[in-house]
Design a protein around this motif. Sequence first.
Motif, PDB file in Angstrom:
ATOM      1  N   LYS A  73       0.853  -1.195   0.000  1.00 29.56           N
ATOM      2  CA  LYS A  73       0.000   0.000   0.000  1.00 29.56           C
ATOM      3  C   LYS A  73       0.888   1.244   0.000  1.00 29.56           C
ATOM      4  O   LYS A  73       0.911   2.035   0.938  1.00 29.56           O
ATOM      5  N   THR A  74       1.634   1.424  -1.086  1.00 30.61           N
ATOM      6  CA  THR A  74       2.636   2.484  -1.148  1.00 30.61           C
ATOM      7  C   THR A  74       2.019   3.870  -1.073  1.00 30.61           C
ATOM      8  O   THR A  74       2.595   4.780  -0.455  1.00 30.61           O
ATOM      9  N   ASP A  75       0.874   4.053  -1.698  1.00 28.18           N
ATOM     10  CA  ASP A  75       0.212   5.363  -1.649  1.00 28.18           C
ATOM     11  C   ASP A  75      -0.126   5.750  -0.219  1.00 28.18           C
ATOM     12  O   ASP A  75       0.050   6.911   0.189  1.00 28.18           O
ATOM     13  N   LYS A  76      -0.630   4.781   0.567  1.00 26.33           N
ATOM     14  CA  LYS A  76      -0.959   5.045   1.968  1.00 26.33           C
ATOM     15  C   LYS A  76       0.311   5.351   2.765  1.00 26.33           C
ATOM     16  O   LYS A  76       0.337   6.246   3.616  1.00 26.33           O
ATOM     17  N   LEU A 109       3.108   6.627   1.693  1.00 31.27           N
ATOM     18  CA  LEU A 109       3.575   7.968   1.347  1.00 31.27           C
ATOM     19  C   LEU A 109       2.704   9.040   1.996  1.00 31.27           C
ATOM     20  O   LEU A 109       3.207  10.058   2.487  1.00 31.27           O
ATOM     21  N   GLN A 110       1.395   8.808   2.005  1.00 32.51           N
ATOM     22  CA  GLN A 110       0.462   9.752   2.633  1.00 32.51           C
ATOM     23  C   GLN A 110       0.781   9.941   4.111  1.00 32.51           C
ATOM     24  O   GLN A 110       0.826  11.073   4.618  1.00 32.51           O
ATOM     25  N   ALA A 122       9.760  12.044  13.058  1.00 36.10           N
ATOM     26  CA  ALA A 122      10.067  12.890  11.887  1.00 36.10           C
ATOM     27  C   ALA A 122      11.561  13.016  11.633  1.00 36.10           C
ATOM     28  O   ALA A 122      11.961  13.607  10.613  1.00 36.10           O
ATOM     29  N   LYS A 123      12.403  12.479  12.502  1.00 37.90           N
ATOM     30  CA  LYS A 123      13.847  12.689  12.390  1.00 37.90           C
ATOM     31  C   LYS A 123      14.431  12.226  11.063  1.00 37.90           C
ATOM     32  O   LYS A 123      15.277  12.880  10.480  1.00 37.90           O
ATOM     33  N   ASN A 124      14.019  11.076  10.575  1.00 34.09           N
ATOM     34  CA  ASN A 124      14.535  10.541   9.309  1.00 34.09           C
ATOM     35  C   ASN A 124      13.425  10.376   8.278  1.00 34.09           C
ATOM     36  O   ASN A 124      13.493   9.508   7.405  1.00 34.09           O
ATOM     37  N   ILE A 125      12.400  11.225   8.389  1.00 31.91           N
ATOM     38  CA  ILE A 125      11.208  11.029   7.565  1.00 31.91           C
ATOM     39  C   ILE A 125      11.486  11.234   6.083  1.00 31.91           C
ATOM     40  O   ILE A 125      10.842  10.612   5.242  1.00 31.91           O
ATOM     41  N   ALA A 175       9.520   5.536  -0.335  1.00 37.83           N
ATOM     42  CA  ALA A 175       8.153   5.300  -0.793  1.00 37.83           C
ATOM     43  C   ALA A 175       7.941   5.864  -2.200  1.00 37.83           C
ATOM     44  O   ALA A 175       7.278   5.238  -3.032  1.00 37.83           O
ATOM     45  N   GLU A 176       8.500   7.039  -2.463  1.00 42.64           N
ATOM     46  CA  GLU A 176       8.352   7.643  -3.791  1.00 42.64           C
ATOM     47  C   GLU A 176       9.064   6.813  -4.852  1.00 42.64           C
ATOM     48  O   GLU A 176       8.574   6.683  -5.976  1.00 42.64           O
ATOM     49  N   ALA A 177      10.201   6.229  -4.493  1.00 39.57           N
ATOM     50  CA  ALA A 177      10.965   5.421  -5.439  1.00 39.57           C
ATOM     51  C   ALA A 177      10.238   4.134  -5.815  1.00 39.57           C
ATOM     52  O   ALA A 177      10.390   3.629  -6.942  1.00 39.57           O
ATOM     53  N   SER A 178       9.445   3.610  -4.886  1.00 39.04           N
ATOM     54  CA  SER A 178       8.760   2.344  -5.148  1.00 39.04           C
ATOM     55  C   SER A 178       7.312   2.550  -5.599  1.00 39.04           C
ATOM     56  O   SER A 178       6.602   1.583  -5.829  1.00 39.04           O
TER      57      SER A 178
END
Length: 257
Positions: A222-225, A227-228, A243-246, A253-256
């Motif tokens: 569920k890559t879209d979720k 990334l969201q 959020a430190k390494n977000i 997520a964008e790459a996949s």
Amino acid sequence: MATYKKRGYKPKAIKEKDETIEGLEQDSTTAEVFNTLDEGANKAEDWVAGNQKGIFILIGVAAVIMLGYLGYKKFVAEPSAQEAMNEMYSAQKSFDEAVNGVNKDSLYTLALNGVGGKLGLTDIVDQYGSTPAGNLANYYAGMAYLNLKDYTNAVKYLGDFSTDNAALGPIAKGGMGDAFVQLNQLPEAFEYYEKAIAASTNDYTTPMYLLKAANVAQSIGKTDKALQYYKRIKAEFSTSDQAKNIDAFIGRAEASN
């Protein structure tokens, strides 16, 4: 009540890895997910331990509110509600000592099974399940079983707990998500992490369960979720530990996608 599948094994513990993008890319998606979930679980435990007094106050307030709804006449008509609260004292004391003590496993077991002739949490659920105290006993029992790594029973009791409390609601749902991860039931884990997110918006539990939900979503396709939820952490909870390494997680997520 939540359902679960019986499993003959539990996922192996994943060693901590470097949190850089290169380190993330060296491992499989599933390994990355469980590593991050383990880190998130540790942070959750630290937060719960550090705020235990506040949580117990919230539990007490929730109990008072629920008992208030019953009214004085209902107490007279149904004295079992008061009896259940009296029985809860000893079990809750053992649970509290387990959270702050050294011999945690034995203390959690005492909370579940009872001590000194007093009922344990599971007996309170069985005998007073329809009372507010019986409902709270489900929460305590579920969290005790989660700490004892009895994930099937953790799901059972947390699933029977009902509350609108802004603190206890997400913790209970998130605890079920953690249990389902350990049972290797990732779709169910994702479902309950989303329920934990929806239960309340705050600076403590929301980013924690957003990250857990996002990592599980990434693992089950569920890559879209994913990334969201990563982007929501960055936008709404930029000062949180999650959020430190977000940016690394967003990039993966964008790459996949």
